[in-house]
Design a protein around this motif. Structure first.
Motif, short mmCIF file in Angstrom:
data_model
loop_
_atom_site.label_atom_id
_atom_site.label_comp_id
_atom_site.label_asym_id
_atom_site.label_seq_id
_atom_site.Cartn_x
_atom_site.Cartn_y
_atom_site.Cartn_z
N VAL A 190 -16.47 -15.77 -9.01
CA VAL A 190 -15.03 -15.85 -9.32
C VAL A 190 -14.83 -16.89 -10.42
O VAL A 190 -15.78 -17.54 -10.87
CB VAL A 190 -14.21 -16.25 -8.07
CG1 VAL A 190 -14.35 -15.21 -6.98
CG2 VAL A 190 -14.63 -17.63 -7.56
N SER A 191 -13.59 -17.08 -10.83
CA SER A 191 -13.28 -18.09 -11.84
C SER A 191 -13.12 -19.46 -11.18
O SER A 191 -12.88 -19.57 -9.98
CB SER A 191 -11.99 -17.73 -12.57
OG SER A 191 -10.88 -17.82 -11.69
N VAL A 227 -11.47 -20.86 -7.44
CA VAL A 227 -12.04 -21.88 -6.54
C VAL A 227 -11.02 -22.96 -6.25
O VAL A 227 -10.84 -23.39 -5.10
CB VAL A 227 -13.31 -22.50 -7.17
CG1 VAL A 227 -13.82 -23.64 -6.28
CG2 VAL A 227 -14.39 -21.45 -7.34
N SER A 228 -10.31 -23.38 -7.29
CA SER A 228 -9.29 -24.42 -7.10
C SER A 228 -8.19 -23.93 -6.17
O SER A 228 -7.72 -24.67 -5.30
CB SER A 228 -8.69 -24.80 -8.46
OG SER A 228 -7.64 -25.74 -8.31
N ARG A 229 -7.80 -22.66 -6.33
CA ARG A 229 -6.74 -22.11 -5.48
C ARG A 229 -7.19 -22.05 -4.02
O ARG A 229 -6.43 -22.36 -3.11
CB ARG A 229 -6.35 -20.72 -5.97
CG ARG A 229 -5.61 -20.72 -7.31
CD ARG A 229 -5.46 -19.32 -7.85
NE ARG A 229 -4.66 -18.48 -6.96
CZ ARG A 229 -4.61 -17.16 -7.04
NH1 ARG A 229 -5.35 -16.52 -7.94
NH2 ARG A 229 -3.86 -16.47 -6.19
N VAL A 230 -8.45 -21.67 -3.80
CA VAL A 230 -8.97 -21.63 -2.43
C VAL A 230 -9.03 -23.03 -1.85
O VAL A 230 -8.64 -23.26 -0.70
CB VAL A 230 -10.37 -20.96 -2.40
CG1 VAL A 230 -11.02 -21.12 -1.03
CG2 VAL A 230 -10.27 -19.50 -2.77
N ARG A 233 -6.95 -13.38 -1.85
CA ARG A 233 -7.35 -12.35 -0.91
C ARG A 233 -8.39 -12.88 0.08
O ARG A 233 -9.26 -13.68 -0.29
CB ARG A 233 -7.93 -11.15 -1.67
CG ARG A 233 -6.90 -10.35 -2.44
CD ARG A 233 -7.50 -9.12 -3.07
NE ARG A 233 -8.54 -9.49 -4.05
CZ ARG A 233 -9.26 -8.60 -4.74
NH1 ARG A 233 -9.05 -7.29 -4.55
NH2 ARG A 233 -10.17 -8.99 -5.59
N PRO A 234 -8.31 -12.44 1.35
CA PRO A 234 -9.21 -12.97 2.39
C PRO A 234 -10.69 -12.85 2.04
O PRO A 234 -11.47 -13.78 2.28
CB PRO A 234 -8.85 -12.14 3.62
CG PRO A 234 -7.44 -11.72 3.39
CD PRO A 234 -7.33 -11.50 1.91
N GLU A 235 -11.11 -11.71 1.46
CA GLU A 235 -12.52 -11.52 1.14
C GLU A 235 -12.97 -12.48 0.03
O GLU A 235 -14.10 -12.97 0.03
CB GLU A 235 -12.81 -10.07 0.75
CG GLU A 235 -12.02 -9.55 -0.44
CD GLU A 235 -10.68 -8.93 -0.06
OE1 GLU A 235 -10.17 -8.10 -0.85
OE2 GLU A 235 -10.16 -9.27 1.03
N SER A 265 -17.86 -19.83 1.50
CA SER A 265 -19.31 -19.79 1.72
C SER A 265 -20.04 -20.57 0.61
O SER A 265 -20.98 -21.33 0.89
CB SER A 265 -19.79 -18.34 1.75
OG SER A 265 -21.20 -18.28 1.89
N ALA A 266 -19.60 -20.38 -0.62
CA ALA A 266 -20.23 -21.10 -1.74
C ALA A 266 -19.96 -22.60 -1.65
O ALA A 266 -20.84 -23.42 -1.94
CB ALA A 266 -19.69 -20.54 -3.07
#
Length: 330
Positions: free
Chosen positions: A13-14, A18-21, A29-31, A38-39
Protein backbone atom coordinates in the motif's frame (compact mmCIF):
# COMPACT_ATOMS: atom_id res chain seq x y z
CA UNK A 1 14.63 0.75 12.51
CA UNK A 2 11.73 0.23 10.12
CA UNK A 3 10.19 3.24 8.41
CA UNK A 4 6.65 3.90 7.28
CA UNK A 5 7.82 3.29 3.68
CA UNK A 6 9.11 -0.15 4.71
CA UNK A 7 5.69 -0.99 6.18
CA UNK A 8 3.95 0.29 3.04
CA UNK A 9 6.19 -1.82 0.78
CA UNK A 10 5.57 -4.99 2.79
CA UNK A 11 1.81 -4.41 2.90
CA UNK A 12 1.61 -3.38 -0.75
CA UNK A 13 0.00 0.00 0.00
CA UNK A 14 1.03 3.65 0.04
CA UNK A 15 2.72 5.34 3.01
CA UNK A 16 -0.39 7.51 3.32
CA UNK A 17 -2.53 4.40 3.79
CA UNK A 18 -0.17 3.18 6.54
CA UNK A 19 -0.57 6.53 8.26
CA UNK A 20 -4.35 6.29 8.01
CA UNK A 21 -4.33 2.79 9.54
CA UNK A 22 -1.98 3.84 12.30
CA UNK A 23 -4.30 6.75 13.16
CA UNK A 24 -7.41 4.52 13.18
CA UNK A 25 -9.03 6.05 10.11
CA UNK A 26 -12.45 4.29 9.93
CA UNK A 27 -12.59 4.63 6.12
CA UNK A 28 -9.79 2.12 5.44
CA UNK A 29 -11.11 -1.18 4.13
CA UNK A 30 -10.88 -4.05 6.66
CA UNK A 31 -8.72 -6.25 4.41
CA UNK A 32 -6.29 -3.37 3.83
CA UNK A 33 -6.14 -2.61 7.52
CA UNK A 34 -5.41 -6.25 8.27
CA UNK A 35 -2.44 -6.29 5.82
CA UNK A 36 -1.03 -3.08 7.23
CA UNK A 37 -1.47 -4.24 10.85
CA UNK A 38 0.35 -7.46 9.99
CA UNK A 39 3.23 -5.51 8.43
CA UNK A 40 3.39 -3.17 11.44
CA UNK A 41 3.71 -6.15 13.77
CA UNK A 42 6.22 -7.99 11.60
CA UNK A 43 8.51 -4.97 11.32
CA UNK A 44 7.93 -3.79 14.94
CA UNK A 45 7.25 -0.34 13.55
CA UNK A 46 7.52 2.56 16.00
CA UNK A 47 6.30 6.01 14.84
CA UNK A 48 8.84 8.79 14.70
CA UNK A 49 7.33 11.20 17.19
CA UNK A 50 9.99 13.81 16.56
CA UNK A 51 9.23 13.79 12.85
CA UNK A 52 5.54 14.13 13.61
CA UNK A 53 6.32 17.14 15.77
CA UNK A 54 8.32 18.78 12.99
CA UNK A 55 5.53 18.22 10.46
CA UNK A 56 2.70 19.53 12.63
CA UNK A 57 4.65 22.13 14.60
CA UNK A 58 3.29 20.59 17.80
CA UNK A 59 4.66 18.09 20.26
CA UNK A 60 2.22 15.23 21.04
CA UNK A 61 1.98 16.57 24.56
CA UNK A 62 -0.84 18.17 26.56
CA UNK A 63 0.25 20.66 29.19
CA UNK A 64 -1.57 20.79 32.53
CA UNK A 65 -1.21 23.71 34.95
CA UNK A 66 -3.02 23.55 38.31
CA UNK A 67 -2.53 25.35 41.63
CA UNK A 68 -1.23 22.29 43.48
CA UNK A 69 -0.80 18.79 42.03
CA UNK A 70 -0.66 17.44 45.61
CA UNK A 71 -4.26 18.57 46.13
CA UNK A 72 -6.41 15.41 45.64
CA UNK A 73 -8.93 17.35 43.55
CA UNK A 74 -6.36 18.60 41.04
CA UNK A 75 -4.51 15.29 41.18
CA UNK A 76 -7.70 13.51 40.06
CA UNK A 77 -8.13 15.98 37.20
CA UNK A 78 -4.55 15.39 36.06
CA UNK A 79 -4.92 11.61 36.26
CA UNK A 80 -8.04 11.69 34.07
CA UNK A 81 -6.22 13.84 31.51
CA UNK A 82 -3.29 11.42 31.47
CA UNK A 83 -5.61 8.46 30.96
CA UNK A 84 -7.33 9.91 27.91
CA UNK A 85 -4.09 11.30 26.47
CA UNK A 86 -2.45 7.86 26.71
CA UNK A 87 -5.32 6.35 24.73
CA UNK A 88 -4.37 8.74 21.90
CA UNK A 89 -0.60 8.14 22.16
CA UNK A 90 0.00 11.52 23.76
CA UNK A 91 1.98 12.50 26.82
CA UNK A 92 1.15 14.94 29.59
CA UNK A 93 3.43 17.43 31.31
CA UNK A 94 2.12 18.82 34.60
CA UNK A 95 3.16 21.88 36.58
CA UNK A 96 1.94 23.40 39.84
CA UNK A 97 1.24 27.13 39.82
CA UNK A 98 1.60 27.50 43.59
CA UNK A 99 -0.36 30.12 45.51
CA UNK A 100 1.04 33.31 43.97
CA UNK A 101 -1.09 34.44 41.05
CA UNK A 102 1.55 36.89 39.83
CA UNK A 103 3.75 33.93 38.83
CA UNK A 104 1.08 32.35 36.65
CA UNK A 105 1.84 34.14 33.33
CA UNK A 106 5.53 33.27 33.46
CA UNK A 107 4.95 29.61 34.35
CA UNK A 108 2.17 29.07 31.82
CA UNK A 109 3.87 30.82 28.91
CA UNK A 110 7.07 28.88 29.59
CA UNK A 111 4.99 25.71 29.26
CA UNK A 112 3.35 26.90 26.04
CA UNK A 113 6.71 27.68 24.43
CA UNK A 114 7.34 23.92 24.34
CA UNK A 115 5.02 23.74 21.28
CA UNK A 116 2.35 21.78 23.12
CA UNK A 117 -0.64 20.28 21.36
CA UNK A 118 -2.89 21.90 23.97
CA UNK A 119 -3.04 23.37 27.46
CA UNK A 120 -5.46 22.64 30.30
CA UNK A 121 -5.29 25.14 33.15
CA UNK A 122 -6.94 25.83 36.49
CA UNK A 123 -5.85 29.46 36.87
CA UNK A 124 -4.79 31.39 39.94
CA UNK A 125 -4.57 34.96 38.72
CA UNK A 126 -7.49 37.30 38.11
CA UNK A 127 -6.55 38.00 34.49
CA UNK A 128 -5.62 35.59 31.71
CA UNK A 129 -5.39 38.18 28.95
CA UNK A 130 -1.70 37.27 28.64
CA UNK A 131 -2.92 34.15 26.78
CA UNK A 132 -4.60 36.20 24.04
CA UNK A 133 -1.74 35.70 21.58
CA UNK A 134 -1.85 31.93 22.10
CA UNK A 135 -5.53 31.25 21.45
CA UNK A 136 -5.16 30.97 17.66
CA UNK A 137 -2.16 28.64 17.93
CA UNK A 138 -2.92 26.28 20.81
CA UNK A 139 -6.20 24.82 22.13
CA UNK A 140 -6.69 26.26 25.62
CA UNK A 141 -9.15 24.70 28.05
CA UNK A 142 -9.87 25.94 31.56
CA UNK A 143 -11.02 23.65 34.37
CA UNK A 144 -12.58 24.43 37.76
CA UNK A 145 -12.31 28.19 37.11
CA UNK A 146 -13.42 30.25 34.15
CA UNK A 147 -10.94 32.46 32.30
CA UNK A 148 -10.91 36.23 32.54
CA UNK A 149 -9.70 38.46 29.75
CA UNK A 150 -9.49 35.71 27.11
CA UNK A 151 -12.02 33.65 25.16
CA UNK A 152 -11.46 29.94 25.76
CA UNK A 153 -13.27 26.72 26.60
CA UNK A 154 -14.05 26.02 30.25
CA UNK A 155 -15.42 23.14 32.30
CA UNK A 156 -16.44 24.14 35.81
CA UNK A 157 -18.73 22.97 38.62
CA UNK A 158 -21.89 24.68 39.82
CA UNK A 159 -20.25 26.44 42.77
CA UNK A 160 -23.27 28.60 43.64
CA UNK A 161 -25.75 25.70 43.61
CA UNK A 162 -23.48 23.41 45.60
CA UNK A 163 -22.88 25.95 48.36
CA UNK A 164 -26.58 26.82 48.39
CA UNK A 165 -27.49 23.15 48.77
CA UNK A 166 -25.01 22.54 51.60
CA UNK A 167 -26.03 25.66 53.51
CA UNK A 168 -29.71 24.87 53.09
CA UNK A 169 -28.96 21.40 54.42
CA UNK A 170 -27.37 22.89 57.54
CA UNK A 171 -30.36 25.19 58.01
CA UNK A 172 -32.57 22.12 57.75
CA UNK A 173 -30.75 20.68 60.75
CA UNK A 174 -31.86 23.69 62.79
CA UNK A 175 -28.76 25.87 62.48
CA UNK A 176 -29.03 29.64 62.13
CA UNK A 177 -25.46 30.55 63.06
CA UNK A 178 -23.53 29.00 60.17
CA UNK A 179 -19.91 29.92 59.61
CA UNK A 180 -18.16 30.06 56.24
CA UNK A 181 -14.52 29.02 56.02
CA UNK A 182 -12.58 29.61 52.81
CA UNK A 183 -9.34 30.78 51.25
CA UNK A 184 -9.60 33.90 49.09
CA UNK A 185 -12.87 35.54 48.04
CA UNK A 186 -11.20 36.87 44.88
CA UNK A 187 -10.88 33.30 43.55
CA UNK A 188 -13.93 32.64 41.33
CA UNK A 189 -14.75 29.29 42.96
CA UNK A 190 -14.68 30.79 46.45
CA UNK A 191 -16.67 33.87 45.47
CA UNK A 192 -19.32 31.70 43.81
CA UNK A 193 -19.61 29.47 46.86
CA UNK A 194 -19.76 32.45 49.20
CA UNK A 195 -22.60 33.87 47.10
CA UNK A 196 -24.45 30.54 47.24
CA UNK A 197 -24.01 30.39 51.01
CA UNK A 198 -25.41 33.89 51.46
CA UNK A 199 -28.30 33.23 49.07
CA UNK A 200 -29.33 30.15 51.07
CA UNK A 201 -29.31 32.12 54.31
CA UNK A 202 -31.38 34.87 52.70
CA UNK A 203 -33.96 32.38 51.40
CA UNK A 204 -34.23 30.89 54.90
CA UNK A 205 -34.87 34.33 56.38
CA UNK A 206 -31.53 34.33 58.22
CA UNK A 207 -29.60 37.58 58.20
CA UNK A 208 -26.05 37.06 56.94
CA UNK A 209 -23.38 38.00 59.47
CA UNK A 210 -20.00 38.91 58.01
CA UNK A 211 -18.39 38.05 61.34
CA UNK A 212 -19.17 34.42 60.55
CA UNK A 213 -17.15 34.52 57.31
CA UNK A 214 -13.55 33.46 57.94
CA UNK A 215 -11.20 33.67 54.96
CA UNK A 216 -7.49 32.99 54.61
CA UNK A 217 -7.77 29.26 55.36
CA UNK A 218 -5.05 27.92 53.05
CA UNK A 219 -3.48 25.24 55.27
CA UNK A 220 -3.90 23.60 58.68
CA UNK A 221 -2.46 26.52 60.64
CA UNK A 222 -4.52 29.20 58.88
CA UNK A 223 -7.66 27.02 58.99
CA UNK A 224 -7.17 26.56 62.73
CA UNK A 225 -6.73 30.31 63.12
CA UNK A 226 -9.95 30.92 61.15
CA UNK A 227 -11.88 28.51 63.37
CA UNK A 228 -10.38 29.95 66.54
CA UNK A 229 -11.54 33.39 65.44
CA UNK A 230 -15.06 32.08 64.85
CA UNK A 231 -15.10 30.21 68.16
CA UNK A 232 -14.08 33.39 69.95
CA UNK A 233 -17.20 35.24 68.88
CA UNK A 234 -19.72 36.03 71.61
CA UNK A 235 -22.36 34.35 69.44
CA UNK A 236 -20.30 31.86 67.50
CA UNK A 237 -21.40 29.37 64.85
CA UNK A 238 -23.01 26.02 65.58
CA UNK A 239 -22.19 24.77 62.08
CA UNK A 240 -19.56 25.39 59.44
CA UNK A 241 -19.57 25.34 55.66
CA UNK A 242 -16.04 24.80 54.33
CA UNK A 243 -15.65 26.08 50.80
CA UNK A 244 -13.03 23.62 49.52
CA UNK A 245 -11.57 20.21 50.31
CA UNK A 246 -8.17 21.59 51.26
CA UNK A 247 -9.73 23.75 53.97
CA UNK A 248 -11.96 20.88 55.12
CA UNK A 249 -8.98 18.54 55.45
CA UNK A 250 -7.22 21.18 57.51
CA UNK A 251 -10.24 21.35 59.81
CA UNK A 252 -10.36 17.61 60.55
CA UNK A 253 -8.61 17.82 63.97
CA UNK A 254 -11.00 20.59 65.02
CA UNK A 255 -14.06 18.77 63.70
CA UNK A 256 -13.24 15.77 65.86
CA UNK A 257 -12.92 17.80 69.07
CA UNK A 258 -15.07 20.88 68.51
CA UNK A 259 -18.47 19.24 68.12
CA UNK A 260 -19.45 21.46 65.21
CA UNK A 261 -21.73 20.30 62.42
CA UNK A 262 -19.71 20.55 59.20
CA UNK A 263 -20.37 20.37 55.46
CA UNK A 264 -17.59 20.90 52.93
CA UNK A 265 -17.41 21.63 49.22
CA UNK A 266 -15.45 18.82 47.57
CA UNK A 267 -14.90 15.23 48.61
CA UNK A 268 -11.44 13.95 49.47
CA UNK A 269 -9.75 10.60 50.20
CA UNK A 270 -10.84 9.04 53.51
CA UNK A 271 -13.53 11.69 54.13
CA UNK A 272 -16.04 8.88 54.51
CA UNK A 273 -13.75 6.99 56.93
CA UNK A 274 -13.18 9.76 59.44
CA UNK A 275 -14.95 10.07 62.79
CA UNK A 276 -17.25 11.72 62.10
CA UNK A 277 -17.37 11.10 58.35
CA UNK A 278 -17.61 14.43 56.55
CA UNK A 279 -20.70 15.61 54.69
CA UNK A 280 -19.57 16.98 51.33
CA UNK A 281 -20.72 18.57 48.12
CA UNK A 282 -19.39 15.96 45.72
CA UNK A 283 -17.62 17.16 42.61
CA UNK A 284 -16.40 14.98 39.76
CA UNK A 285 -12.79 15.96 39.03
CA UNK A 286 -12.32 12.91 36.80
CA UNK A 287 -15.16 14.14 34.57
CA UNK A 288 -13.63 17.62 34.45
CA UNK A 289 -10.26 16.22 33.38
CA UNK A 290 -11.74 13.85 30.81
CA UNK A 291 -13.96 16.52 29.26
CA UNK A 292 -11.10 19.02 29.13
CA UNK A 293 -8.73 16.54 27.48
CA UNK A 294 -11.41 15.49 24.99
CA UNK A 295 -11.99 19.13 24.05
CA UNK A 296 -8.27 19.56 23.32
CA UNK A 297 -8.35 16.47 21.09
CA UNK A 298 -11.55 17.63 19.38
CA UNK A 299 -10.13 21.05 18.61
CA UNK A 300 -6.97 19.48 17.19
CA UNK A 301 -9.03 17.19 14.96
CA UNK A 302 -11.66 19.78 13.97
CA UNK A 303 -10.21 23.29 14.45
CA UNK A 304 -13.06 25.00 12.56
CA UNK A 305 -15.94 23.30 14.36
CA UNK A 306 -18.07 25.40 16.72
CA UNK A 307 -18.17 24.27 20.34
CA UNK A 308 -20.00 25.42 23.43
CA UNK A 309 -17.41 27.51 25.22
CA UNK A 310 -18.73 27.19 28.77
CA UNK A 311 -19.85 23.95 30.38
CA UNK A 312 -21.00 23.82 34.01
CA UNK A 313 -21.17 20.40 35.65
CA UNK A 314 -23.74 19.68 38.39
CA UNK A 315 -22.73 18.73 41.92
CA UNK A 316 -24.56 16.77 44.63
CA UNK A 317 -24.68 16.67 48.41
CA UNK A 318 -23.46 13.51 50.14
CA UNK A 319 -24.68 13.47 53.75
CA UNK A 320 -22.50 11.74 56.33
CA UNK A 321 -22.17 11.72 60.11
CA UNK A 322 -20.78 15.25 60.45
CA UNK A 323 -24.31 16.54 59.79
CA UNK A 324 -26.39 13.84 61.44
CA UNK A 325 -27.96 14.14 64.87
CA UNK A 326 -26.02 17.27 65.76
CA UNK A 327 -28.42 19.73 67.28
CA UNK A 328 -27.43 23.39 67.62
CA UNK A 329 -25.92 24.40 70.94
CA UNK A 330 -27.83 26.58 73.39
Amino acid sequence: MATMRDVAALAGVSAKTVSRVFNDDPHVRPETKERVDSALRELSYVPNTLATTFRSGRAPVIGVAVPDIADPFFGAIAKAIETLAAQHDMSVVITSLGDDGTREPRIVQSLLRQALSGLIIAPLSHDQSYLGSWTDRTPLVFVDRQPTGVLADSFTEDDHAGAHQATTHLVGHGHVRIGFVGDDASIPTTSGRLAGYRAALDEAGIEADDDLVALGAFDRASAAAACTALAGLADGPTALFSSNARATMSLVPLIRTGGLTVAGFGDFPMADMLTPAITVVDQDPAALGTLAAQRVLDRLAHPQRRYRRRTVLPVRLVERESCRSRAPRG
